[in-house]
Design a protein around this motif. Structure first.
Motif, PDB file in Angstrom:
ATOM      1  N   SER A 150       0.828  -1.200   0.000  1.00  0.00           N
ATOM      2  CA  SER A 150       0.000   0.000   0.000  1.00  0.00           C
ATOM      3  C   SER A 150       0.862   1.250   0.000  1.00  0.00           C
ATOM      4  O   SER A 150       2.067   1.212   0.301  1.00  0.00           O
ATOM      5  N   THR A 151       0.246   2.347  -0.306  1.00  0.00           N
ATOM      6  CA  THR A 151       0.987   3.620  -0.355  1.00  0.00           C
ATOM      7  C   THR A 151       1.464   4.025   1.026  1.00  0.00           C
ATOM      8  O   THR A 151       2.588   4.525   1.196  1.00  0.00           O
ATOM      9  N   ARG A 152       0.640   3.805   2.018  1.00  0.00           N
ATOM     10  CA  ARG A 152       1.043   4.194   3.369  1.00  0.00           C
ATOM     11  C   ARG A 152       2.253   3.390   3.827  1.00  0.00           C
ATOM     12  O   ARG A 152       3.188   3.923   4.439  1.00  0.00           O
ATOM     13  N   GLU A 153       2.271   2.074   3.530  1.00  0.00           N
ATOM     14  CA  GLU A 153       3.405   1.250   3.946  1.00  0.00           C
ATOM     15  C   GLU A 153       4.664   1.618   3.178  1.00  0.00           C
ATOM     16  O   GLU A 153       5.770   1.629   3.721  1.00  0.00           O
ATOM     17  N   ARG A 154       4.490   1.931   1.874  1.00  0.00           N
ATOM     18  CA  ARG A 154       5.669   2.303   1.083  1.00  0.00           C
ATOM     19  C   ARG A 154       6.276   3.584   1.610  1.00  0.00           C
ATOM     20  O   ARG A 154       7.506   3.726   1.704  1.00  0.00           O
ATOM     21  N   LEU A 155       5.454   4.599   1.981  1.00  0.00           N
ATOM     22  CA  LEU A 155       5.987   5.852   2.519  1.00  0.00           C
ATOM     23  C   LEU A 155       6.666   5.631   3.857  1.00  0.00           C
ATOM     24  O   LEU A 155       7.677   6.273   4.178  1.00  0.00           O
ATOM     25  N   ARG A 156       6.124   4.715   4.660  1.00  0.00           N
ATOM     26  CA  ARG A 156       6.761   4.438   5.948  1.00  0.00           C
ATOM     27  C   ARG A 156       8.140   3.830   5.746  1.00  0.00           C
ATOM     28  O   ARG A 156       9.107   4.169   6.461  1.00  0.00           O
ATOM     29  N   GLU A 164      10.095   4.277   3.167  1.00  0.00           N
ATOM     30  CA  GLU A 164      11.007   5.304   2.661  1.00  0.00           C
ATOM     31  C   GLU A 164      11.495   6.204   3.784  1.00  0.00           C
ATOM     32  O   GLU A 164      12.632   6.664   3.769  1.00  0.00           O
ATOM     33  N   ARG A 165      10.591   6.497   4.742  1.00  0.00           N
ATOM     34  CA  ARG A 165      11.050   7.320   5.863  1.00  0.00           C
ATOM     35  C   ARG A 165      12.092   6.585   6.688  1.00  0.00           C
ATOM     36  O   ARG A 165      12.986   7.190   7.260  1.00  0.00           O
ATOM     37  N   GLU A 166      12.003   5.253   6.772  1.00  0.00           N
ATOM     38  CA  GLU A 166      12.975   4.489   7.541  1.00  0.00           C
ATOM     39  C   GLU A 166      14.267   4.263   6.766  1.00  0.00           C
ATOM     40  O   GLU A 166      15.231   3.732   7.328  1.00  0.00           O
ATOM     41  N   PRO A 189      11.682  -1.318  -0.221  1.00  0.00           N
ATOM     42  CA  PRO A 189      10.330  -1.788   0.121  1.00  0.00           C
ATOM     43  C   PRO A 189      10.295  -3.212   0.631  1.00  0.00           C
ATOM     44  O   PRO A 189       9.536  -3.524   1.531  1.00  0.00           O
TER      45      PRO A 189
END
Length: 612
Positions: A570-576, A578-580, A584
């Motif tokens: 999901s988009t939310r998991e992918r952004l999380r 990237e922040r870490e 992916p």
């Protein structure tokens, strides 16, 4: 032009001044257009001698109007038409008192449409009606009379958008048919004026008094010229209506076809006494027992009564509609159009539909509630038996309305017959057809009735033995149902088997010695051989402690990381991720062990203060 000649003088004053163009001839308008309420309520002295006129062609009507009347299927004039058409053609004011349903609309419409000049683009004729339904009916009759001459008719009623009505006035309508409220509205907005109006007709003036339009009628009459020709038609003349007639007319011709309350002789009147809760059933049976050509008009006192009756009649296999003042104008016009064309079997309405509605198809008028007085009763039953046709009027009288009904009968002095309530017509739901089981029954209907009344036979043990006889010898009998067991009976009483609902079975000496017998489900089971014995499940008779333990089930090996199917991220998991700062699908970083914390040292105690 057919109108009285006017002196050739120039008039530069206001058209609607109180004195008019030729002085004050009437006392109906005061200063500033306010109606004056002076006038005499002297009783009418009508002429009842009907002229000997057999056809409309005996009058000097224009040929186009005569052809239109012939196209309507009207051949001979009614008594009120014979009395009123001649004076209207002569230019006289007319006050007419006529029975309900005798053609008052044609009595003033035919001569008015013959005298109007179709080349003038101004309002030359004004017809005021108390209800929108009556205005629509009058407008349709006048349109038929003036269609061949090119005379335009505008319908001005409330409850409809003003735009189309204003457009009809701008197109040069010579005749305006409307209700007083909308006429005053358009006059106040300067879309409607009566500077050259020559004819004013008031239809059902007594109903205008009951509704509260009598002051509006006076105001509208003050807008019209004084030299107009006024025609006032009504079935009854209360004092206020009679005073208005005296004020609005000048040297009128008073005609009448009946004195007091009257109705046509072609109406068969009857009444039935029934309870309030039984009225809907009586009405339903009346409709069911009628012929295909009969059309019913049912009158109620209140809107709530109409709605309640409609909920009880909506399941009938007939088209039943409702009509009262709570409906919008479009719905009311749609219902009345369907009722006039015969698409509706029964119309349930309030008294709003009892005044002036000309529906020739109405064969039965049913008073679901007793009218308030004799006048209302006259107008209600006048909706049937019109134009020489025969009709039927039925009144349903409840015990609490008997007193009012007796008063109406004393006032009218008519021959109203009391009849019994209608019986069931046999059109109800047919009885179920049951075939006779006994072939020796001579009377099939009586045999069916006896079998329906007889209690059910308990032949369940017989059916069980028959099934057991049909079962193969090697098969084990079907176990007895759980509902047929008696678990609390002792084993000795049950004979070593599980008995049926009827209790333990008696021992049979023929079968005690091992003699062959018919197997039954409620008898002891016969010993079975090893070949016929059913196969038992493993460990069925072994105690649980002696059974071998089952080997543990091996779990399948997990697939490698690269062979596992990857789900869509999901988009939310992918952004999380990237922040870490990791890919992916990379494994999460290992958690770092927390750094050892230095041991906490105790704070030295505070020095005590020196002694004083």
């Amino acid at each position: 032009m057919g109108f009285r000649s006017k002196p050739a003088i120039a008039y530069h004053g206001p058209v609607n001044s109180p004195k008019g163009r030729f002085g004050s001839r009437r006392s109906s308008a005061g200063r500033g257009g306010a109606p004056a309420k002076s006038g005499s309520a002297r009783a009418l002295a009508p002429s009842t001698e009907v002229p000997d006129i057999g056809a409309f062609r005996d009058w000097p009507l224009v040929p186009a109007v005569q052809d239109a009347i012939a196209a309507m299927g009207i051949t001979s004039p009614t008594p009120i038409q014979r009395l009123a058409i001649g004076p209207v053609l002569e230019g006289r004011d007319v006050i007419a008192k006529a029975e309900t349903g005798t053609g008052k609309t044609l009595a003033f419409g035919a001569p008015m449409m013959s005298k109007i000049d179709a080349s003038r683009a101004s309002v030359l004729g004004l017809v005021l009606c108390p209800t929108r339904e009556l205005a629509q009916q009058v407008a349709s009759v006048l349109e038929k009379l003036g269609e061949s001459r090119g005379i335009k008719v505008a319908l001005i009623v409330g409850g409809e958008p003003m735009g189309p009505q204003i457009d009809a006035l701008k197109r040069g309508a010579q005749i305006v048919v409307g209700t007083p409220g909308r006429v005053i509205d358009l006059y106040g907005q300067r879309f409607l004026a009566f500077p050259w109006t020559e004819f004013v007709a008031l239809d059902e003036a007594d109903q205008m008094l009951e509704i509260g339009f009598i002051d509006d009628v006076r105001k509208i009459l003050s807008y019209t010229p004084e030299e107009r020709q006024t025609m006032l038609f009504s079935a009854t003349f209360p004092d206020e209506v009679l005073r208005l007639a005296r004020e609005a007319t000048r040297n009128p011709v008073e005609v009448a076809t009946a004195a007091g309350h009257a109705t046509v002789k072609t109406i068969h009147q009857s009444w039935m006494e029934c309870a309030r809760a039984d009225r809907a059933l009586a009405l339903t049976r009346l409709i069911e027992q009628s012929t295909a050509d009969d059309v019913f008009l049912v009158f109620c006192d209140r809107r709530t009564e109409v709605d309640q009756l409609m909920r009880q009649l909506e399941r009938l296999p007939f088209s039943v509609k409702a009509l009262h003042g709570g409906f919008d104008q479009a719905s009311r016009f749609r219902v009345m159009s369907a009722f006039r064309t015969g698409e509706v079997k029964a119309l349930v309405a309030t008294d709003v539909a009892s005044r002036g509605l000309d529906v020739h198809l109405v064969s039965h008028v049913v008073n679901y509630s007793v009218p308030q007085d004799a006048e209302d009763y006259t107008h209600r039953i006048g909706r049937t038996g019109r134009a020489g046709r025969e009709g039927t009027a039925i009144t349903l009288v409840t015990p609490e309305q008997v007193g009012r009904w007796r008063l109406i009968l004393r006032q009218t002095k008519w021959d109203v017959v009391e009849t019994a309530l209608p019986e069931r017509s046999g059109r109800g739901r047919p009885a179920p057809r049951v075939a006779a089981r006994s072939p020796h029954a001579a009377d099939g209907a009586a045999a069916v009735a006896r079998e329906l009344r007889a209690p059910p036979q308990r032949d369940e043990p017989r059916r069980r033995s028959m099934r057991a006889e049909q079962q193969p010898a090697g098969d084990s009998p079907r176990p007895v149902a759980h509902a047929e067991r008696r678990p609390h009976a002792p084993a000795a009483a049950r004979g070593g088997h599980r008995g049926t609902r009827g209790g333990p079975q008696a021992a049979d000496p023929a079968t005690a010695e091992g003699a062959p017998r018919t197997p039954r489900f409620d008898a002891p089971r016969a010993p079975q051989t090893a070949d016929a014995a059913p196969a038992r499940r493993p460990h069925a008779a072994t105690p649980p402690s002696e059974r071998p333990s089952a080997a543990p089930r091996a779990r399948p090996a997990a697939a490698p990381e690269h062979e596992r199917p990857r789900r869509e991220m999901s988009t939310r998991e992918r952004l999380r991720l990237e922040r870490e700062g990791r890919a992916p699908h990379s494994p999460p970083p290992k958690a770092q062990a927390p750094s050892p914390r230095a041991p906490r040292t105790k704070r030295p105690p505070r020095p005590s203060p020196p002694p004083r």
